[in-house]
Design an enzyme around this catalytic site. Structure first.
Site, PDB file in Angstrom:
ATOM      1  N   LYS A  92       0.715  -1.093   0.075  1.00  0.00           N
ATOM      2  CA  LYS A  92       0.010   0.094  -0.087  1.00  0.00           C
ATOM      3  C   LYS A  92       0.947   1.175   0.002  1.00  0.00           C
ATOM      4  O   LYS A  92       1.812   1.319   0.886  1.00  0.00           O
ATOM      5  CB  LYS A  92      -0.776  -0.047   1.299  1.00  0.00           C
ATOM      6  CG  LYS A  92      -1.803   1.130   1.256  1.00  0.00           C
ATOM      7  CD  LYS A  92      -3.110   0.744   0.737  1.00  0.00           C
ATOM      8  CE  LYS A  92      -3.844   1.792   0.363  1.00  0.00           C
ATOM      9  NZ  LYS A  92      -3.717   2.655  -0.845  1.00  0.00           N
ATOM     10  N   GLN A 113       7.245   4.031   3.730  1.00  0.00           N
ATOM     11  CA  GLN A 113       5.794   3.323   4.025  1.00  0.00           C
ATOM     12  C   GLN A 113       5.822   2.158   4.704  1.00  0.00           C
ATOM     13  O   GLN A 113       4.857   2.013   5.263  1.00  0.00           O
ATOM     14  CB  GLN A 113       5.452   3.372   2.314  1.00  0.00           C
ATOM     15  CG  GLN A 113       4.017   2.985   2.134  1.00  0.00           C
ATOM     16  CD  GLN A 113       3.196   4.524   2.081  1.00  0.00           C
ATOM     17  OE1 GLN A 113       3.770   5.329   1.382  1.00  0.00           O
ATOM     18  NE2 GLN A 113       2.179   4.585   2.771  1.00  0.00           N
ATOM     19  N   LYS A 116       5.730   3.372   8.365  1.00  0.00           N
ATOM     20  CA  LYS A 116       4.600   4.360   8.575  1.00  0.00           C
ATOM     21  C   LYS A 116       2.883   3.505   8.678  1.00  0.00           C
ATOM     22  O   LYS A 116       2.241   3.499   9.558  1.00  0.00           O
ATOM     23  CB  LYS A 116       4.164   5.255   7.427  1.00  0.00           C
ATOM     24  CG  LYS A 116       3.284   6.184   7.547  1.00  0.00           C
ATOM     25  CD  LYS A 116       2.742   6.927   6.004  1.00  0.00           C
ATOM     26  CE  LYS A 116       4.125   7.611   5.494  1.00  0.00           C
ATOM     27  NZ  LYS A 116       4.219   8.509   4.406  1.00  0.00           N
ATOM     28  N   LYS A 128       5.313   1.775  -3.226  1.00  0.00           N
ATOM     29  CA  LYS A 128       5.233   2.936  -3.521  1.00  0.00           C
ATOM     30  C   LYS A 128       5.530   2.956  -5.268  1.00  0.00           C
ATOM     31  O   LYS A 128       6.127   1.844  -5.686  1.00  0.00           O
ATOM     32  CB  LYS A 128       6.395   3.734  -3.211  1.00  0.00           C
ATOM     33  CG  LYS A 128       5.911   5.326  -3.045  1.00  0.00           C
ATOM     34  CD  LYS A 128       5.134   6.034  -2.046  1.00  0.00           C
ATOM     35  CE  LYS A 128       4.888   7.328  -2.405  1.00  0.00           C
ATOM     36  NZ  LYS A 128       4.022   7.912  -1.291  1.00  0.00           N
ATOM     37  N   GLY A 167      -2.898   8.173  -4.127  1.00  0.00           N
ATOM     38  CA  GLY A 167      -2.045   9.368  -4.844  1.00  0.00           C
ATOM     39  C   GLY A 167      -0.949   9.775  -3.850  1.00  0.00           C
ATOM     40  O   GLY A 167      -0.657   9.276  -2.995  1.00  0.00           O
ATOM     41  N   ASP A 168      -0.264  10.665  -4.673  1.00  0.00           N
ATOM     42  CA  ASP A 168       0.914  11.379  -3.975  1.00  0.00           C
ATOM     43  C   ASP A 168       0.886  12.547  -4.844  1.00  0.00           C
ATOM     44  O   ASP A 168       0.143  13.125  -5.276  1.00  0.00           O
ATOM     45  CB  ASP A 168       2.150  10.362  -4.032  1.00  0.00           C
ATOM     46  CG  ASP A 168       3.288  10.930  -3.108  1.00  0.00           C
ATOM     47  OD1 ASP A 168       3.254  10.714  -1.971  1.00  0.00           O
ATOM     48  OD2 ASP A 168       4.303  11.640  -3.684  1.00  0.00           O
ATOM     49  N   THR A 212      -4.697  13.360   5.135  1.00  0.00           N
ATOM     50  CA  THR A 212      -3.331  13.504   5.387  1.00  0.00           C
ATOM     51  C   THR A 212      -3.016  14.746   6.294  1.00  0.00           C
ATOM     52  O   THR A 212      -2.400  14.928   7.229  1.00  0.00           O
ATOM     53  CB  THR A 212      -2.393  13.337   4.179  1.00  0.00           C
ATOM     54  OG1 THR A 212      -2.626  12.218   3.620  1.00  0.00           O
ATOM     55  CG2 THR A 212      -0.874  13.505   4.546  1.00  0.00           C
ATOM     56  N   ASN A 243      -2.508  18.961  -1.821  1.00  0.00           N
ATOM     57  CA  ASN A 243      -3.521  18.207  -1.003  1.00  0.00           C
ATOM     58  C   ASN A 243      -3.169  18.265   0.518  1.00  0.00           C
ATOM     59  O   ASN A 243      -4.015  18.461   1.149  1.00  0.00           O
ATOM     60  CB  ASN A 243      -3.543  16.730  -1.473  1.00  0.00           C
ATOM     61  CG  ASN A 243      -4.421  15.952  -0.659  1.00  0.00           C
ATOM     62  OD1 ASN A 243      -4.042  15.046   0.014  1.00  0.00           O
ATOM     63  ND2 ASN A 243      -5.935  15.979  -0.858  1.00  0.00           N
ATOM     64  N   SER A 379      -6.829   5.675   3.707  1.00  0.00           N
ATOM     65  CA  SER A 379      -6.977   4.587   2.531  1.00  0.00           C
ATOM     66  C   SER A 379      -7.500   3.244   3.056  1.00  0.00           C
ATOM     67  O   SER A 379      -8.040   2.576   2.436  1.00  0.00           O
ATOM     68  CB  SER A 379      -5.742   4.643   1.839  1.00  0.00           C
ATOM     69  OG  SER A 379      -5.550   5.490   1.086  1.00  0.00           O
TER      70      SER A 379
HETATM   71  P1  NDP Z   1       0.527  17.792  -4.250  1.00  0.00           P
HETATM   72  O1  NDP Z   1       1.033  17.427  -5.535  1.00  0.00           O
HETATM   73  O2  NDP Z   1      -0.832  18.030  -4.002  1.00  0.00           O
HETATM   74  O3  NDP Z   1       1.331  18.992  -3.735  1.00  0.00           O
HETATM   75  C1  NDP Z   1       2.502  19.344  -3.487  1.00  0.00           C
HETATM   76  C2  NDP Z   1       3.027  20.665  -3.226  1.00  0.00           C
HETATM   77  O4  NDP Z   1       4.257  20.532  -3.171  1.00  0.00           O
HETATM   78  C3  NDP Z   1       2.778  21.440  -4.404  1.00  0.00           C
HETATM   79  O5  NDP Z   1       2.447  22.792  -3.786  1.00  0.00           O
HETATM   80  C4  NDP Z   1       3.998  21.666  -5.129  1.00  0.00           C
HETATM   81  O6  NDP Z   1       4.466  22.807  -5.792  1.00  0.00           O
HETATM   82  C5  NDP Z   1       5.069  21.621  -4.070  1.00  0.00           C
HETATM   83  N1  NDP Z   1       6.290  20.874  -4.326  1.00  0.00           N
HETATM   84  C6  NDP Z   1       6.410  19.668  -4.885  1.00  0.00           C
HETATM   85  N2  NDP Z   1       7.636  19.182  -5.318  1.00  0.00           N
HETATM   86  C7  NDP Z   1       8.256  20.565  -4.952  1.00  0.00           C
HETATM   87  C8  NDP Z   1       9.644  20.755  -5.120  1.00  0.00           C
HETATM   88  N3  NDP Z   1      10.607  20.245  -5.555  1.00  0.00           N
HETATM   89  N4  NDP Z   1      10.149  22.284  -4.652  1.00  0.00           N
HETATM   90  C9  NDP Z   1       9.053  22.998  -4.152  1.00  0.00           C
HETATM   91  N5  NDP Z   1       7.771  22.762  -3.779  1.00  0.00           N
HETATM   92  C10 NDP Z   1       7.424  21.277  -4.371  1.00  0.00           C
HETATM   93  O7  NDP Z   1       1.070  16.650  -3.468  1.00  0.00           O
HETATM   94  P2  NDP Z   1       0.639  16.046  -1.931  1.00  0.00           P
HETATM   95  O8  NDP Z   1       0.230  17.343  -1.149  1.00  0.00           O
HETATM   96  O9  NDP Z   1      -0.211  15.107  -2.089  1.00  0.00           O
HETATM   97  O10 NDP Z   1       2.225  15.574  -1.403  1.00  0.00           O
HETATM   98  C11 NDP Z   1       2.741  16.675  -0.652  1.00  0.00           C
HETATM   99  C12 NDP Z   1       4.047  15.655   0.255  1.00  0.00           C
HETATM  100  O11 NDP Z   1       3.201  14.790   1.186  1.00  0.00           O
HETATM  101  C13 NDP Z   1       4.728  14.826  -0.283  1.00  0.00           C
HETATM  102  O12 NDP Z   1       5.887  14.648   0.191  1.00  0.00           O
HETATM  103  C14 NDP Z   1       4.076  13.494  -0.388  1.00  0.00           C
HETATM  104  O13 NDP Z   1       4.663  12.301  -0.345  1.00  0.00           O
HETATM  105  C15 NDP Z   1       3.473  13.462   1.222  1.00  0.00           C
HETATM  106  N6  NDP Z   1       2.295  12.665   1.436  1.00  0.00           N
HETATM  107  C16 NDP Z   1       1.111  12.866   0.958  1.00  0.00           C
HETATM  108  C17 NDP Z   1       0.021  12.082   1.065  1.00  0.00           C
HETATM  109  C18 NDP Z   1      -1.426  11.987   0.540  1.00  0.00           C
HETATM  110  O14 NDP Z   1      -2.121  11.658   1.005  1.00  0.00           O
HETATM  111  N7  NDP Z   1      -1.290  12.795  -0.736  1.00  0.00           N
HETATM  112  C19 NDP Z   1       0.159  11.116   2.221  1.00  0.00           C
HETATM  113  C20 NDP Z   1       1.403  11.087   2.966  1.00  0.00           C
HETATM  114  C21 NDP Z   1       2.525  11.681   2.533  1.00  0.00           C
HETATM  115  P3  NDP Z   1       4.082  22.777  -7.387  1.00  0.00           P
HETATM  116  O15 NDP Z   1       2.554  22.606  -7.720  1.00  0.00           O
HETATM  117  O16 NDP Z   1       4.650  24.160  -7.628  1.00  0.00           O
HETATM  118  O17 NDP Z   1       5.029  21.826  -7.748  1.00  0.00           O
END
Ligand code: NDP
Length: 447
Positions: A92, A113, A116, A128, A167-168, A212, A243, A379
Site C-alpha cells: 500500500k 511506507q 508508516k 510506492k 495518490g501522492d 493527510t 493536497n 485509505s
Molecule cells: P501535491 O502534488 O498535491 O502538492 C505538492 C505541493 O508541494 C505543491 O504545492 C507543489 O508545488 C509543492 N512541491 C512539490 N515538489 C516541490 C519541489 N521540488 N519544490 C518545491 N515545492 C514542491 O502533493 P501532496 O500534497 O499529495 O504531497 C505533498 C507531500 O506529502 C509529499 O512529500 C508526499 O509524499 C507527502 N504525502 C502525501 C500524502 C497524500 O495523501 N497525498 C500522504 C502522505 C505523505 P508545485 O505545484 O509548484 O510543484
C-alpha cells in the site's frame, strides 16, 4: 553510519548495492540510527538476515509508458512500482507523477511506507510507485492518455489482495479516476478495493482527501498537549499548497490556530490575517493556478519569489511539500524565531542536519512516517468500506482518523520512553514500526 557494527556493515552493503540512490540511503540511515538501541536490548532482530531482507524490496517493476501528446508526438516516460514488504498486508502506498521521480526516490518512499503503515495498526504492507511524467502544463486529455497508458501496464501487478496504490505528488482525485477507469476497462471487473482516493460517488471514502493534512494537525495537537499547550492561538507556517498543505491549513483553522504562510515551487505567500482557504482552494484545486495569484485578490498578503518560507516567524512549522525542503539554515532560523513544534506532512522534508538541530533545541519534532500516516490510514478505511460495500459518514470517519492519530502518537511516545529517550518521536516511530514488521517477518520464516 555510527552505532552498532553489524548495522553499519549492512548499511555499507545497502549503499554499494544501490549506488546513486542518495534519498534511499538517507531513509535507510535514519531508520538504522534508531536500531542500535533496539539491537542492544533485542539482539535476535539481527538474526536470519532480517535487516538485510527488510532493505531489499520484494519486487521492483520498471516499465515503459508511451503516450501521444495533443500535437500528435509520441512521448515516452518511465513507470515504477516498488512492492517493498507485504508481511502485514497487501502493498500500500501512493503514486507520484513528477519529473524528479527515479528508482531511488520510489525506494526511499516505499521503505518509509513500510514503517508508516505498520504504525497505523492496520493490515497494510508497504509499496510506492510513480513516473517521471510532468503533469504541469499538460492538457486534461494528455493527462488522461498518460494515466491510461500507465495503468495498461500497472494493472498486471496490482489487485485488492496484492497491491493497492493511491495518490501522492501530482496524483489526486482526477488522476485516480482515469487510472481506475482504465483498470476497470482492462479487467472487466469493478474491483473498488484496487485503488484508494476514489471519488465519493464511486467507492471513495469521506475524509480521504482531507486525511493527510487533518492527520498531521491532529498529531501536532497531541504533541502540544503533551507539552501542556494547544494549537489554539498559535501561528503556523505550512509549505506547499497541494493536497496535504490545504487540508492541514483547514484543520489548523478549525482548531483555533492561524496558518499565515504557504508555498508552491515558484515562491511563498504570507498572509498575517490568516490564509483565506476558499481563495486558496479556488486557485489550486479549481483553477490549478500558481500561488502568486493569491495576492492579486488578497491585497494585504505578500508574495515572495526568492527565499525560504521558513524565514517567516511561527510557533509551529509544517513542511508539506517535498523531501529535503527544510535545511540546516532553515532550522536555525526557525529555532531563533521560537518555533516549538515541527511536524512532517511531506515525506522526509527535513534534512538530517536540520533534524539534529531541532533535537538539540528541544523542539517537538514529528517524523513523516508518524505525522502523515493519516492519509494511508484513511485509505485502509476506504478499503474496509469497499470490502463491506459500505460507506461511512464524514464525522464518523474523521473521528476514526483522530483516534488513529492519537494511537500513533501514543505508540511513538511510549516507545521513546521505553527506550530511554522520552519525547523523541523519531526514535519512537522507527522502533515501533520496525518491531511490528520484524516480528511478523520472523513468524513467516525466511521469505
Ligand atoms: P501535491 O502534488 O498535491 O502538492 C505538492 C505541493 O508541494 C505543491 O504545492 C507543489 O508545488 C509543492 N512541491 C512539490 N515538489 C516541490 C519541489 N521540488 N519544490 C518545491 N515545492 C514542491 O502533493 P501532496 O500534497 O499529495 O504531497 C505533498 C507531500 O506529502 C509529499 O512529500 C508526499 O509524499 C507527502 N504525502 C502525501 C500524502 C497524500 O495523501 N497525498 C500522504 C502522505 C505523505 P508545485 O505545484 O509548484 O510543484
Amino acid at each position: 553510519m555510527t552505532g552498532n557494527e553489524q548495522v553499519s556493515k549492512i548499511y555499507d552493503v545497502v549503499v554499494n548495492r544501490n549506488a546513486g540512490e542518495p534519498l534511499f540511503h538517507q531513509a535507510v540511515a535514519e531508520v538504522f540510527e534508531s536500531l542500535t538501541v533496539v539491537l542492544k536490548r533485542h539482539p535476535h532482530y539481527a538474526n536470519f538476515g532480517l535487516i538485510e531482507r527488510l532493505c531489499e524490496p520484494e519486487r521492483q517493476i520498471i516499465f515503459r509508458v508511451p503516450w501521444t501528446d495533443d500535437a500528435g508526438n509520441v512521448r515516452v516516460n518511465r513507470g515504477f512500482r516498488v512492492q517493498y514488504n507485504s508481511v502485514l498486508g497487501p502493498y500500500k502506498g501512493g503514486l507520484r507523477f513528477h519529473p524528479s521521480v527515479n528508482l531511488g526516490m520510489v525506494k526511499f518512499l516505499g521503505f518509509e511506507q513500510i514503517f508508516k503503515n505498520a504504525l497505523t495498526g492496520l493490515p497494510i504492507g508497504g509499496g510506492k510507485g510513480g513516473s517521471d511524467f510532468d503533469p504541469k502544463g499538460r492538457s486534461e486529455s494528455e493527462i488522461m492518455r498518460f494515466c491510461q497508458s500507465f495503468m495498461t501496464e500497472l494493472q498486471r501487478h496490482i489487485g485488492e489482495y496484492t497491491d493497492v496504490p493511491a495518490g501522492d505528488i501530482g496524483v489526486g482525485g482526477r488522476e485516480i479516476g482515469y487510472l481506475f477507469g482504465q483498470y476497470k476497462r482492462l479487467t472487466n471487473s469493478y474491483e473498488s478495493g484496487v485503488l484508494t482516493g476514489k471519488g465519493l460517488t464511486w467507492g471513495g471514502s469521506q475524509v480521504r482527501k482531507e486525511a493527510t493534512g487533518y492527520g498531521v494537525t491532529y498529531f501536532v495537537a497531541n504533541m502540544l498537549e503533551a507539552k501542556g499547550t494547544e494549537i489554539s492561538g498559535k501561528k503556523v507556517v505550512i509549505s506547499g499548497s497541494g493536497n496535504v498543505a490545504i487540508y492541514a491549513i483547514e484543520k489548523v483553522h478549525q482548531l483555533g490556530g492561524t496558518a499565515i504562510a504557504c508555498s508552491d515551487s515558484s515562491g511563498y505567500i504570507v498572509d498575517e490575517d490568516g490564509i483565506d482557504l476558499e481563495l486558496l482552494k479556488d486557485i489550486k484545486e479549481v483553477q490549478r493556478g500558481r500561488i502568486c495569484e493569491y495576492v492579486e485578490t488578497r491585497k494585504s498578503a505578500r508574495f515572495i519569489e526568492n527565499g525560504s518560507i521558513w524565514d517567516v516567524p511561527c510557533d509551529v512549522a509544517l513542511p508539506c511539500a517535498t523531501q529535503n525542503e527544510l535545511t540546516e539554515q532553515d532550522a536555525k532560523t526557525l529555532i531563533k524565531n521560537g518555533v516549538i513544534a515541527v511536524a512532517e506532512g511531506a515525506n522526509m522534508p527535513t534534512t538530517p542536519e536540520a533534524l539534529k538541530l531541532f533535537r538539540e533545541a528541544g523542539v517537538a519534532f514529528a517524523p513523516g512516517k508518524a505525522a502523515n500516516a493519516g492519509g494511508v490510514a484513511t485509505s485502509a478505511l476506504e478499503m474496509q468500506q469497499n470490502a463491506s460495500r459500505d460507506s461511512w459518514h464524514f464525522d464518523y470517519t474523521d473521528e476514526r482518523l483522530a483516534a488513529i492519530m492519537r494511537d500513533i502518537h501514543g505508540r511513538c511516545s511510549e516507545t521513546s520512553e521505553e527506550f530511554g529517550k522520552p519525547g523523541d518521536y523519531v526514535l519512537g516511530a522507527n522502533i515501533a514500526g520496525f518491531v511490528k514488521v520484524a516480528d511478523a517477518m520472523f513468524s513467516m520464516g525466511v521469505i
